[in-house]
Design a protein around this motif. Structure first.
Motif, PDB file in Angstrom:
ATOM      1  N   GLU A 127      -2.350   1.330 -11.261  1.00 13.41           N
ATOM      2  CA  GLU A 127      -3.613   0.586 -10.655  1.00 13.41           C
ATOM      3  C   GLU A 127      -2.922  -0.701 -10.182  1.00 13.41           C
ATOM      4  O   GLU A 127      -3.731  -1.689  -9.702  1.00 13.41           O
TER       5      GLU A 127
ATOM      6  N   ARG B 283      -5.760  -7.284   2.539  1.00 11.92           N
ATOM      7  CA  ARG B 283      -4.883  -8.020   1.520  1.00 11.92           C
ATOM      8  C   ARG B 283      -4.117  -9.124   2.034  1.00 11.92           C
ATOM      9  O   ARG B 283      -4.073 -10.168   1.489  1.00 11.92           O
TER      10      ARG B 283
ATOM     11  N   HIS C  51      -7.527  -2.883  -6.949  1.00 12.94           N
ATOM     12  CA  HIS C  51      -6.814  -2.008  -6.032  1.00 12.94           C
ATOM     13  C   HIS C  51      -7.698  -0.757  -5.998  1.00 12.94           C
ATOM     14  O   HIS C  51      -8.459  -0.287  -6.842  1.00 12.94           O
ATOM     15  N   GLN C  52      -7.454  -0.280  -4.921  1.00 16.09           N
ATOM     16  CA  GLN C  52      -8.453   1.145  -4.269  1.00 16.09           C
ATOM     17  C   GLN C  52      -7.171   2.424  -4.564  1.00 16.09           C
ATOM     18  O   GLN C  52      -5.981   2.354  -4.280  1.00 16.09           O
ATOM     19  N   ARG C  53      -7.777   3.463  -4.980  1.00 15.03           N
ATOM     20  CA  ARG C  53      -7.227   4.836  -4.759  1.00 15.03           C
ATOM     21  C   ARG C  53      -7.863   5.661  -3.817  1.00 15.03           C
ATOM     22  O   ARG C  53      -9.151   5.878  -4.081  1.00 15.03           O
TER      23      ARG C  53
ATOM     24  N   THR D 105       1.105   9.332  -4.219  1.00 12.66           N
ATOM     25  CA  THR D 105       0.581   8.404  -5.231  1.00 12.66           C
ATOM     26  C   THR D 105       1.452   8.325  -6.479  1.00 12.66           C
ATOM     27  O   THR D 105       2.220   9.326  -6.815  1.00 12.66           O
TER      28      THR D 105
ATOM     29  N   VAL E 154      -6.398  -1.642   4.967  1.00  9.33           N
ATOM     30  CA  VAL E 154      -6.374  -1.936   3.291  1.00  9.33           C
ATOM     31  C   VAL E 154      -5.331  -2.987   3.516  1.00  9.33           C
ATOM     32  O   VAL E 154      -5.605  -4.352   2.862  1.00  9.33           O
TER      33      VAL E 154
ATOM     34  N   ASP F  46      -2.759  -0.739  -3.979  1.00 14.44           N
ATOM     35  CA  ASP F  46      -3.676   0.128  -3.297  1.00 14.44           C
ATOM     36  C   ASP F  46      -2.924   1.530  -2.842  1.00 14.44           C
ATOM     37  O   ASP F  46      -1.542   1.496  -2.596  1.00 14.44           O
ATOM     38  N   GLN F  47      -3.540   2.572  -2.932  1.00 15.43           N
ATOM     39  CA  GLN F  47      -2.846   3.843  -2.589  1.00 15.43           C
ATOM     40  C   GLN F  47      -3.857   4.753  -1.536  1.00 15.43           C
ATOM     41  O   GLN F  47      -5.085   4.729  -2.089  1.00 15.43           O
TER      42      GLN F  47
ATOM     43  N   VAL G 154       0.976  -1.084   0.028  1.00 12.56           N
ATOM     44  CA  VAL G 154      -0.096  -0.067  -0.066  1.00 12.56           C
ATOM     45  C   VAL G 154       1.025   1.286   0.096  1.00 12.56           C
ATOM     46  O   VAL G 154       1.884   1.308   0.807  1.00 12.56           O
TER      47      VAL G 154
END
Length: 335
Positions: free
Chosen positions: A152, A308, A316-318, A148, A304, A155-156, A143
């Motif tokens: 993708e 994982r 994956h999320q931002r 950032t 997050v 996660d960020q 993460v």
């Protein structure tokens, strides 16, 4: 000699099964938050310390997370971020190992992949490092926090730096500031600084204020001395009634430059920084600044990572969290 607590003791005190205790220690998503907290409270109350070697053999996990940070001496923000991350990991029965890496490159990526760690949290990253970050993410849950990159593959979690810059520009304009200056970095690749500057200048343009080259000072490093020297040079070219500094260290240097030059703050010139490091609240500094929600960023990043580690394979999320201006004595107007 006092007998060491066992997982059976933890289970008995928390009124759960040993299987549930094991799942909590493994970061499993199958344990509801209330039960997890009950187990963690029992662990703290008993002083239970699971054997790292036994746990690694049983679960193929070490319970260790690598925290990759920039030089801890360059900005008080980084030690504060490191402390928050370490505390949040400990709260979830994980241990931190600290890696200092101003430039995330091939050597750092190889070392992380080869190390006996369960996951990685990176607080220093730029777009040029994306291929190396992706290499690590293929092998370990990872993460990014604070900064950032355009990817993708992992996660960020960050704050809305562009929004923070826009808020400062609006604050200046709404407060009647007309000769506005920007104190930023020269060719600095981090998303945080680029986004703050972009949001600030774009909002000024939207309001009909265009910064000329003479209105922008760029430093080679984020230090007090660079901020002081740059602000001194800016004031020599003309009087500004507001200066936005893209981080607090520069802002503190700019404040001292103005005071040395006999320029009253905030009567003649406003100064706003960014990050809200602890020094900003000191009575002798009292710097208005943009506060990042560091505690929430850290909590989200660790949450997050835990998902994982528990096997979550969703996209994956931002995650981008809002910032807020903190008003102190370096400015006057409070909307």
């Amino acid at each position: 000699m006092t007998k060491s607590a066992t997982s059976r003791d933890v289970a008995r005190l928390a009124n759960v099964s040993q299987t549930t205790v094991s799942r909590v220690l493994q970061g499993s998503a199958r344990v509801d938050p209330v039960t997890r907290e009950a187990v963690m409270n029992a662990i703290r109350q008993l002083g239970y310390l699971p054997s790292p070697a036994a746990r690694a053999m049983r679960t193929n996990r070490t319970g260790t997370v690598a925290l990759v940070v920039a030089s801890l001496t360059s900005n008080p923000l980084y030690p504060a971020l490191l402390q928050l991350l370490s505390s949040e990991l400990r709260r979830n029965a994980l241990h931190a190992t600290v890696w200092e890496a101003d430039r995330f490159g091939e050597d750092t990526a190889r070392s992380l992949v080869e190390s006996p760690i369960d996951g990685v949290i990176v607080a220093t990253a730029v777009n040029a490092a994306t291929p190396f970050l992706a290499q690590v993410a293929q092998r370990k849950p990872m993460v990014l926090v604070n900064r950032t990159v355009a990817s993708e593959a992992f996660d960020q979690v960050t704050s809305d730096n562009a929004g923070g810059g826009r808020a400062v520009a609006a604050y200046f304009c709404d407060g009647g500031r007309r000769r506005i200056g920007l104190l930023s970095a020269q060719d600095y690749p981090a998303s945080t600084i680029q986004d703050r500057e972009a949001g600030f200048t774009q909002e000024l343009l939207r309001r009909g204020v265009a910064l000329a080259a003479r209105d922008i000072a760029r430093v080679r490093a984020f230090s007090y001395q660079e901020g002081l020297d740059a602000a001194t040079a800016m004031m020599a070219s003309g009087e500004f009634d507001a200066i936005f500094c893209v981080n607090d260290i520069l802002g503190i240097g700019a404040l001292d430059a103005l005071r040395r030059g006999g320029i009253r703050v905030p009567a003649r010139t406003w100064v706003v920084g960014y990050d809200d490091i602890p020094m900003c609240a000191w009575e002798c500094v009292s710097l208005s600044t943009v506060r990042q929600p560091m505690e929430e960023m850290v909590a989200q990043a660790v949450a997050v990572l835990l998902r994982r580690l528990a096997g979550d394979r969703s996209p994956h999320q931002r995650i981008e969290l809002p910032n807020a201006i903190v008003h102190r004595r370096s400015t006057v107007h409070q909307p």
